[in-house]
Design a protein around this motif. Structure first.
Motif: not given
Length: 371
Positions: A306-309, A350-351, A357-358
């Motif tokens: 969640r944070v990275r997204g 890197q994200h 998300d999947a």
């Protein structure tokens, strides 16, 4: 208007710390500014940062992220250098705590990251088709055989934490001396305009001794894996803050020159403000939960996703808003702006966007969500 002189001390990025603690980052940020583009100096900066940086989960997670974000706000490449060094330090500390008092710890002493010869560290955990690194158990120790991709600055580092495949099909982490016999570095043929000073290439290992860090799967099971992933997001945040600060300064400069910002520019600046305010608040709450022991289980990786997204999406949106408003001129004629935008665009790759998300969606489907 009151303009800040270019020589003023670089500003820290605040997540939750008070002004006095953030002021303590001043010398580090000044060093970061003077080291821009100088890789040996950036590696020294990483070692200097490690002397005062807390490990995540030990009560100072927000400050650790502020340190990462603040250095990245000075120069994205600088943040890209110090982050893996600090991550390696945390991994070694977590492994040492796990092994304390065990027979394995007595027979396989871990390198001292703060020792006189410890040097600079990297973390190499990426995989790529056609490349495989294997760890073979031999007489109670391990030897590495094969190749590891995406090893940033490997030829200029001293040690690394690497992941390797085991005979039973699992994977484990190892500490390895990059100066050891049997280590070789391929020319990365790095042509990127972003992070130009930080080439990432393939490292080959031919029967290279390595010290195990935990057992099979420990590297991925430990909550520190998720915490480290969020530390990278803190760097991305710092890059976005730098882009936003540059945009604000450009609007102020234009206003001083008689060209007041129009409603569209002000609306975009307002949107950027509320986006960054929401992100720093989210990171502050997450860091507090980590330090309170509330993100040490299976839900830690979901929160990291969640944070990275959230941060990666915000970074790209802020870059788009600023680029649309400022147009082509700074990309063409402002080397600091151009470098920052190119460095940050590569760094946030890197994200893995929809794939991440999947992965989060699959965990959500199983009930791993807070709502």
């Amino acid at each position: 208007m009151n303009r800040k002189p270019p020589s003023q001390q670089p500003l820290a990025v605040r997540i939750s710390s008070g002004p006095e603690r953030l002021a303590g980052l001043g010398p580090l940020l000044a060093e970061a500014r003077s080291a821009v583009g100088d890789v040996p100096a950036l590696l020294e900066l990483a070692k200097s940062a490690a002397e005062t940086a807390p490990n995540p989960g030990e009560g100072g997670t927000a400050f650790l992220w502020e340190m990462l974000a603040s250095v990245t706000a000075v120069d994205v490449a600088a943040g890209r250098v110090i982050e893996p060094h600090l991550d390696a330090a945390a991994i070694l500390a977590q492994s040492a705590a796990l092994a304390a008092g065990s027979q394995a710890a007595r027979h396989a002493a871990l390198p001292d990251r703060n020792g006189p010869d410890a040097g600079a560290w990297g973390v190499f955990a990426a995989e790529a088709a056609g490349l495989r690194l294997e760890a073979k158990a031999t007489d109670g120790s391990f030897l590495l055989h094969g190749a590891k991709p995406w090893c940033s600055l490997a030829a200029q580092l001293d040690h690394a934490v690497v992941t390797a495949h085991l005979d039973d099909g699992g994977r484990a982490a190892f500490a390895v001396d990059l100066h050891a016999q049997g280590v070789s570095f391929e020319d990365p043929r790095w042509s990127s305009l972003g992070l130009r000073e930080i080439p990432s290439g393939t490292v080959r290992f031919d029967a290279v001794p390595a010290v195990p860090l935990g057992d099979a799967g420990w590297y991925y099971r430990r909550p520190g894996f998720a915490w480290g992933g969020m530390g990278v997001a803190a760097c991305w945040l710092g890059g976005a803050v730098a882009v936003a600060r540059g945009f604000k300064e450009a609007l102020v400069a234009a206003s001083d020159g008689g060209r007041k910002p129009d409603q569209l520019a002000l609306a975009h600046l307002g949107e950027i403000d509320r986006t960054l305010t929401a992100l720093t608040g989210y990171l502050a709450r997450t860091a507090e939960a980590i330090d309170a022991g509330e993100l040490s289980g299976s839900g830690a990786w979901s929160e990291a996703l969640r944070v990275r997204g959230q941060v990666a999406t915000a970074v790209e949106h802020i870059q788009a808003l600023v680029s649309q408003n400022l147009g082509p001129a700074p990309l063409a004629f402002d080397p600091v702006y151009g470098k920052r935008m190119a460095d940050l665009s590569l760094y946030i790759r890197q994200h893995h966007t929809m794939r991440d998300d999947a992965q989060l969606g699959a965990r959500t489907l199983k009930g791993d969500h807070p709502w």
